[in-house]
Scaffold this motif. Structure first.
Motif, PDB file in Angstrom:
ATOM      1  N   MET A  27       0.705  -1.301  -0.061  1.00  0.00           N
ATOM      2  CA  MET A  27      -0.009  -0.173  -0.054  1.00  0.00           C
ATOM      3  C   MET A  27       0.868   1.233   0.116  1.00  0.00           C
ATOM      4  O   MET A  27       0.541   2.324  -0.604  1.00  0.00           O
ATOM      5  N   ILE A  28       1.923   1.354   0.614  1.00  0.00           N
ATOM      6  CA  ILE A  28       2.847   2.398   0.609  1.00  0.00           C
ATOM      7  C   ILE A  28       3.797   2.493  -0.679  1.00  0.00           C
ATOM      8  O   ILE A  28       3.945   3.593  -1.228  1.00  0.00           O
ATOM      9  N   LEU A  29       4.439   1.497  -1.005  1.00  0.00           N
ATOM     10  CA  LEU A  29       5.282   1.341  -2.288  1.00  0.00           C
ATOM     11  C   LEU A  29       4.616   1.116  -3.449  1.00  0.00           C
ATOM     12  O   LEU A  29       5.152   1.661  -4.639  1.00  0.00           O
ATOM     13  N   GLN A  30       3.560   0.516  -3.657  1.00  0.00           N
ATOM     14  CA  GLN A  30       2.949   0.217  -4.893  1.00  0.00           C
ATOM     15  C   GLN A  30       3.701  -0.065  -5.888  1.00  0.00           C
ATOM     16  O   GLN A  30       3.494   0.188  -7.141  1.00  0.00           O
ATOM     17  N   ASN A  60       6.749  -5.685  -8.255  1.00  0.00           N
ATOM     18  CA  ASN A  60       7.758  -6.601  -8.298  1.00  0.00           C
ATOM     19  C   ASN A  60       8.232  -7.071  -6.600  1.00  0.00           C
ATOM     20  O   ASN A  60       8.355  -8.175  -6.288  1.00  0.00           O
ATOM     21  N   ILE A  61       8.104  -6.025  -5.870  1.00  0.00           N
ATOM     22  CA  ILE A  61       8.224  -6.253  -4.640  1.00  0.00           C
ATOM     23  C   ILE A  61       7.252  -7.047  -4.055  1.00  0.00           C
ATOM     24  O   ILE A  61       7.328  -7.917  -3.166  1.00  0.00           O
ATOM     25  N   LEU A  62       5.755  -6.594  -4.451  1.00  0.00           N
ATOM     26  CA  LEU A  62       4.572  -7.742  -4.098  1.00  0.00           C
ATOM     27  C   LEU A  62       4.653  -9.049  -4.310  1.00  0.00           C
ATOM     28  O   LEU A  62       4.574  -9.779  -3.431  1.00  0.00           O
ATOM     29  N   ILE A  63       5.105  -9.161  -5.536  1.00  0.00           N
ATOM     30  CA  ILE A  63       5.160 -10.526  -5.844  1.00  0.00           C
ATOM     31  C   ILE A  63       6.308 -11.305  -5.227  1.00  0.00           C
ATOM     32  O   ILE A  63       6.104 -12.461  -4.704  1.00  0.00           O
ATOM     33  N   THR A  64       7.498 -10.811  -4.735  1.00  0.00           N
ATOM     34  CA  THR A  64       8.372 -11.403  -4.108  1.00  0.00           C
ATOM     35  C   THR A  64       7.878 -11.668  -2.766  1.00  0.00           C
ATOM     36  O   THR A  64       8.372 -12.897  -2.086  1.00  0.00           O
ATOM     37  N   MET A  65       7.272 -10.734  -2.136  1.00  0.00           N
ATOM     38  CA  MET A  65       6.928 -10.866  -0.976  1.00  0.00           C
ATOM     39  C   MET A  65       6.088 -11.917  -0.476  1.00  0.00           C
ATOM     40  O   MET A  65       5.865 -12.720   0.433  1.00  0.00           O
ATOM     41  N   CYS A  66       5.147 -11.890  -1.949  1.00  0.00           N
ATOM     42  CA  CYS A  66       3.715 -12.962  -1.937  1.00  0.00           C
ATOM     43  C   CYS A  66       4.490 -14.317  -1.700  1.00  0.00           C
ATOM     44  O   CYS A  66       4.007 -15.424  -1.532  1.00  0.00           O
ATOM     45  N   ILE A  67       5.686 -14.579  -2.452  1.00  0.00           N
ATOM     46  CA  ILE A  67       6.412 -15.786  -2.723  1.00  0.00           C
ATOM     47  C   ILE A  67       6.660 -16.205  -1.345  1.00  0.00           C
ATOM     48  O   ILE A  67       6.611 -17.434  -0.822  1.00  0.00           O
ATOM     49  N   PHE A  68       7.450 -15.387  -0.297  1.00  0.00           N
ATOM     50  CA  PHE A  68       7.667 -15.591   0.868  1.00  0.00           C
ATOM     51  C   PHE A  68       6.611 -16.063   1.906  1.00  0.00           C
ATOM     52  O   PHE A  68       6.422 -16.847   2.719  1.00  0.00           O
ATOM     53  N   ALA A 113      -3.473  -4.421   8.202  1.00  0.00           N
ATOM     54  CA  ALA A 113      -2.396  -3.326   7.590  1.00  0.00           C
ATOM     55  C   ALA A 113      -3.229  -2.442   6.836  1.00  0.00           C
ATOM     56  O   ALA A 113      -2.689  -1.177   6.879  1.00  0.00           O
ATOM     57  N   TYR A 114      -4.438  -2.710   6.282  1.00  0.00           N
ATOM     58  CA  TYR A 114      -5.302  -1.463   5.654  1.00  0.00           C
ATOM     59  C   TYR A 114      -5.658  -0.489   6.719  1.00  0.00           C
ATOM     60  O   TYR A 114      -5.333   0.662   6.586  1.00  0.00           O
ATOM     61  N   ILE A 115      -5.834  -0.902   7.820  1.00  0.00           N
ATOM     62  CA  ILE A 115      -6.173   0.196   8.795  1.00  0.00           C
ATOM     63  C   ILE A 115      -4.941   0.906   9.439  1.00  0.00           C
ATOM     64  O   ILE A 115      -4.981   2.252   9.502  1.00  0.00           O
ATOM     65  N   SER A 116      -4.040   0.369   9.525  1.00  0.00           N
ATOM     66  CA  SER A 116      -2.504   1.037   9.851  1.00  0.00           C
ATOM     67  C   SER A 116      -2.312   1.943   8.627  1.00  0.00           C
ATOM     68  O   SER A 116      -2.045   3.296   9.209  1.00  0.00           O
ATOM     69  N   PHE A 117      -2.385   1.490   7.491  1.00  0.00           N
ATOM     70  CA  PHE A 117      -2.156   2.409   6.481  1.00  0.00           C
ATOM     71  C   PHE A 117      -3.126   3.594   6.421  1.00  0.00           C
ATOM     72  O   PHE A 117      -2.570   5.005   6.487  1.00  0.00           O
ATOM     73  N   PHE A 118      -4.346   3.377   6.410  1.00  0.00           N
ATOM     74  CA  PHE A 118      -5.324   4.500   6.689  1.00  0.00           C
ATOM     75  C   PHE A 118      -5.036   5.270   7.769  1.00  0.00           C
ATOM     76  O   PHE A 118      -5.135   6.622   7.335  1.00  0.00           O
ATOM     77  N   CYS A 119      -4.678   5.012   8.870  1.00  0.00           N
ATOM     78  CA  CYS A 119      -4.490   5.783   9.906  1.00  0.00           C
ATOM     79  C   CYS A 119      -3.248   6.738   9.676  1.00  0.00           C
ATOM     80  O   CYS A 119      -3.458   7.853   9.865  1.00  0.00           O
ATOM     81  N   ILE A 120      -2.107   6.359   9.180  1.00  0.00           N
ATOM     82  CA  ILE A 120      -0.890   7.062   8.984  1.00  0.00           C
ATOM     83  C   ILE A 120      -1.081   8.025   7.852  1.00  0.00           C
ATOM     84  O   ILE A 120      -0.722   8.931   8.076  1.00  0.00           O
ATOM     85  N   LYS A 121      -1.909   7.383   6.605  1.00  0.00           N
ATOM     86  CA  LYS A 121      -2.107   8.368   5.550  1.00  0.00           C
ATOM     87  C   LYS A 121      -2.964   9.514   6.230  1.00  0.00           C
ATOM     88  O   LYS A 121      -2.673  10.691   6.064  1.00  0.00           O
TER      89      LYS A 121
END
Length: 161
Positions: free
Chosen positions: A94-97, A100-108, A138-146
């Motif tokens: 949600m922060i970096l959009q 490539n990072i999403l796919i790699t993290m999803c593999i882990f 994660a969405y709630i944390s992201f929404f709050c900091i935004k």
């Protein structure tokens, strides 16, 4: 073959830690987001504990892990591994959009889910609830900091965001 399976199991078991460290590294130049991540991560862990106590869904038969140090973890719903791994994945995305990072993290994250299921520590349902609970947290944390950053000019000034 056993050594490859053992390596995958080790990566899966430590997947949430790997993803957490990686998230902090990726957000290293975005201090408010790291702080929100750490607070959200802690609250996400507490949510997992409270849900385990409330739901009290036992782990599948055959789980070989020892949960004597943390009796609440004798329950499997939701999977804390899945919840924390996917909290990191969704928060980072949600922060970096960055796909490539999403796919790699999803593999882990996928390796973590596989390890938890393969070692009989969680059912598919327990893993699924963990994934969704982590994503919602994660969405709630992201929404709050935004919201805080958009509405607080002093924080924007101090952090150059």
């Amino acid at each position: 073959m056993d050594s490859a399976k053992d390596a995958i199991n080790e990566i899966g078991y430590h997947g949430p830690t790997i993803l957490g460290i990686w998230t902090i590294y990726l957000l290293r130049n975005r201090f408010p987001y790291i702080m929100a991540y750490m607070i959200g991560f802690f609250l996400n862990l507490k949510i997992s504990e409270y849900l385990k106590i409330w739901i009290q869904d036992p782990r599948p038969d055959g789980c070989k892990e020892d949960f004597k140090r943390h009796p609440v973890h004798k329950y499997g719903m939701p999977s804390t591994h899945a919840q924390t791994a996917f909290f990191s994945i969704f928060y980072t995305y949600m922060i970096l959009q960055n796909n490539n990072i999403l796919i790699t993290m999803c593999i882990f994250g996928g390796i973590t889910l596989y390890q938890r299921y393969e070692t009989r520590c969680h059912s598919i349902g327990q893993l699924t609830v963990g994934v969704f609970t982590g994503a919602i947290s994660a969405y709630i944390s992201f929404f709050c900091i935004k919201h805080i950053l958009q509405n607080n000019t002093m924080i924007k000034y101090l952090t150059n965001i």
